[in-house]
Design an enzyme around this catalytic site. Structure first.
Site, PDB file in Angstrom:
ATOM      1  CB  CYS A  43      -0.902  -0.014   1.237  1.00  0.00           C
ATOM      2  SG  CYS A  43      -1.748   1.538   1.539  1.00  0.00           S
TER       3      CYS A  43
ATOM      4  CB  CYS B  23       1.124   0.921   4.326  1.00  0.00           C
ATOM      5  SG  CYS B  23      -0.510   0.574   5.032  1.00  0.00           S
TER       6      CYS B  23
ATOM      7  CG  ASP C  56      -2.151  15.544  -2.588  1.00  0.00           C
ATOM      8  OD1 ASP C  56      -3.120  14.841  -2.217  1.00  0.00           O
ATOM      9  OD2 ASP C  56      -1.646  15.457  -3.729  1.00  0.00           O
TER      10      ASP C  56
ATOM     11  CG  HIS D 233      -4.346  -0.772   4.962  1.00  0.00           C
ATOM     12  ND1 HIS D 233      -3.874   0.004   3.923  1.00  0.00           N
ATOM     13  CD2 HIS D 233      -5.435  -1.412   4.472  1.00  0.00           C
ATOM     14  CE1 HIS D 233      -4.627  -0.177   2.860  1.00  0.00           C
ATOM     15  NE2 HIS D 233      -5.587  -1.035   3.160  1.00  0.00           N
TER      16      HIS D 233
ATOM     17  CG  ASN E  84     -12.272  12.000  -3.103  1.00  0.00           C
ATOM     18  OD1 ASN E  84     -13.250  12.721  -2.995  1.00  0.00           O
ATOM     19  ND2 ASN E  84     -11.096  12.446  -3.518  1.00  0.00           N
TER      20      ASN E  84
ATOM     21  N   GLY F 122     -13.794   9.199  -6.764  1.00  0.00           N
ATOM     22  CA  GLY F 122     -12.476   9.761  -7.031  1.00  0.00           C
ATOM     23  C   GLY F 122     -11.359   9.224  -6.162  1.00  0.00           C
TER      24      GLY F 122
ATOM     25  CG  HIS G 252      -3.787   3.950   3.926  1.00  0.00           C
ATOM     26  ND1 HIS G 252      -2.835   3.092   4.456  1.00  0.00           N
ATOM     27  CD2 HIS G 252      -4.085   4.835   4.915  1.00  0.00           C
ATOM     28  CE1 HIS G 252      -2.580   3.447   5.713  1.00  0.00           C
ATOM     29  NE2 HIS G 252      -3.334   4.511   6.010  1.00  0.00           N
TER      30      HIS G 252
ATOM     31  CG  HIS H  25      -6.521   9.550   1.513  1.00  0.00           C
ATOM     32  ND1 HIS H  25      -6.720   8.276   1.019  1.00  0.00           N
ATOM     33  CD2 HIS H  25      -6.811  10.392   0.497  1.00  0.00           C
ATOM     34  CE1 HIS H  25      -7.115   8.345  -0.243  1.00  0.00           C
ATOM     35  NE2 HIS H  25      -7.193   9.620  -0.582  1.00  0.00           N
TER      36      HIS H  25
ATOM     37  CG  HIS I 229      -8.003  14.955  -0.157  1.00  0.00           C
ATOM     38  ND1 HIS I 229      -7.003  15.032  -1.101  1.00  0.00           N
ATOM     39  CD2 HIS I 229      -8.629  13.774  -0.376  1.00  0.00           C
ATOM     40  CE1 HIS I 229      -7.023  13.943  -1.863  1.00  0.00           C
ATOM     41  NE2 HIS I 229      -8.000  13.157  -1.446  1.00  0.00           N
TER      42      HIS I 229
HETATM   43  P1  5GP Z   1      -7.603  10.272  -3.649  1.00  0.00           P
HETATM   44  O1  5GP Z   1      -7.477  10.442  -5.160  1.00  0.00           O
HETATM   45  O2  5GP Z   1      -7.511   8.811  -3.285  1.00  0.00           O
HETATM   46  O3  5GP Z   1      -8.763  10.963  -3.037  1.00  0.00           O
HETATM   47  O4  5GP Z   1      -6.344  10.998  -3.029  1.00  0.00           O
HETATM   48  C1  5GP Z   1      -5.051  10.481  -3.139  1.00  0.00           C
HETATM   49  C2  5GP Z   1      -4.104  11.653  -3.074  1.00  0.00           C
HETATM   50  O5  5GP Z   1      -2.808  11.138  -2.854  1.00  0.00           O
HETATM   51  C3  5GP Z   1      -4.044  12.479  -4.363  1.00  0.00           C
HETATM   52  O6  5GP Z   1      -4.427  13.822  -4.080  1.00  0.00           O
HETATM   53  C4  5GP Z   1      -2.593  12.354  -4.799  1.00  0.00           C
HETATM   54  O7  5GP Z   1      -2.087  13.548  -5.348  1.00  0.00           O
HETATM   55  C5  5GP Z   1      -1.896  11.955  -3.530  1.00  0.00           C
HETATM   56  N1  5GP Z   1      -0.706  11.156  -3.746  1.00  0.00           N
HETATM   57  C6  5GP Z   1      -0.582  10.076  -4.571  1.00  0.00           C
HETATM   58  N2  5GP Z   1       0.657   9.559  -4.486  1.00  0.00           N
HETATM   59  C7  5GP Z   1       1.322  10.344  -3.587  1.00  0.00           C
HETATM   60  C8  5GP Z   1       2.664  10.307  -3.071  1.00  0.00           C
HETATM   61  O8  5GP Z   1       3.494   9.465  -3.409  1.00  0.00           O
HETATM   62  N3  5GP Z   1       2.988  11.266  -2.151  1.00  0.00           N
HETATM   63  C9  5GP Z   1       2.092  12.210  -1.747  1.00  0.00           C
HETATM   64  N4  5GP Z   1       2.529  13.115  -0.851  1.00  0.00           N
HETATM   65  N5  5GP Z   1       0.832  12.263  -2.202  1.00  0.00           N
HETATM   66  C10 5GP Z   1       0.463  11.343  -3.111  1.00  0.00           C
HETATM   67 ZN    ZN Z   2      -2.219   1.254   3.712  1.00  0.00          ZN
END
Ligand code: 5GP
Ligand code: ZN
Length: 112
Positions: free
Chosen positions: A4, A7, A30, A46, A85, A91, A96, A98, A100
Site C-alpha cells: 500500500c 503504508c 499532497d 491500514h 473520497n 475519485g 488507504h 485519507h 484531504h
Molecule cells: P484520492 O485520489 O484517493 O482521493 O487521493 C489520493 C491523493 O494522494 C491524491 O491527491 C494524490 O495527489 C496523492 N498522492 C498520490 N501519491 C502520492 C505520493 O506518493 N505522495 C504524496 N505526498 N501524495 C500522493
Molecule cells: Zn495502507
C-alpha cells in the site's frame, strides 16, 4: 499492508513532506496540490476507506479530526475543506483512508 502506497509513506519507504506524526496518525503534504494548501491526514494502521471504519477502529478517526483542527490553527487556516473520497466513482485513487485538507482559494459547491 506491504504493497500500500500510504503504508509505505508511514514506514518511511517512500519520502513525504511530513507535517505531523504521532503513534496513530500521520499528516503530509499532497504531491499534487489542488489548492495553495493541500495536505492529507491518515491513520498509520491500514483502513481501506471510510467504508472500512468500524466501532473497533473508529477512535483513530476522532484523533485525525483533532489533528486536522490543530494543524489548521497552526497553519493559520481560517477556512478549509475536509474531503475523503470513498470508492472509485467518488475519485478515490489510493485505497488507504485519507482526509484531504484544502485551503487558500475559493471553492465551489457542489464538488464536481
Ligand atoms: P484520492 O485520489 O484517493 O482521493 O487521493 C489520493 C491523493 O494522494 C491524491 O491527491 C494524490 O495527489 C496523492 N498522492 C498520490 N501519491 C502520492 C505520493 O506518493 N505522495 C504524496 N505526498 N501524495 C500522493
Ligand atoms: Zn495502507
Amino acid at each position: 499492508m506491504s504493497d500500500c502506497l500510504f503504508c509505505k509513506i508511514v514506514r518511511g519507504e517512500i519520502p513525504s513532506n511530513k507535517l505531523y506524526e504521532d503513534d496513530a496518525v500521520y499528516a503530509f503534504y499532497d504531491i499534487d496540490p489542488q489548492a495553495p494548501t493541500h495536505f492529507l491526514v491518515i491513520p498509520k494502521s491500514h483502513i481501506a476507506s471510510v467504508a472500512g471504519i468500524t466501532p473497533e477502529n473508529a477512535a483513530v478517526v476522532a484523533r485525525i479530526f483533532t489533528v486536522i483542527s490543530d494543524l489548521a490553527k497552526q497553519l493559520g487556516l481560517d477556512s478549509y475543506r475536509v474531503v475523503s473520497n470513498t470508492g472509485v466513482q467518488a475519485g478515490q485513487s489510493v485505497p488507504h483512508l485519507h482526509f484531504h485538507v484544502l485551503s487558500g482559494r475559493d471553492m465551489t459547491w457542489p464538488p464536481g
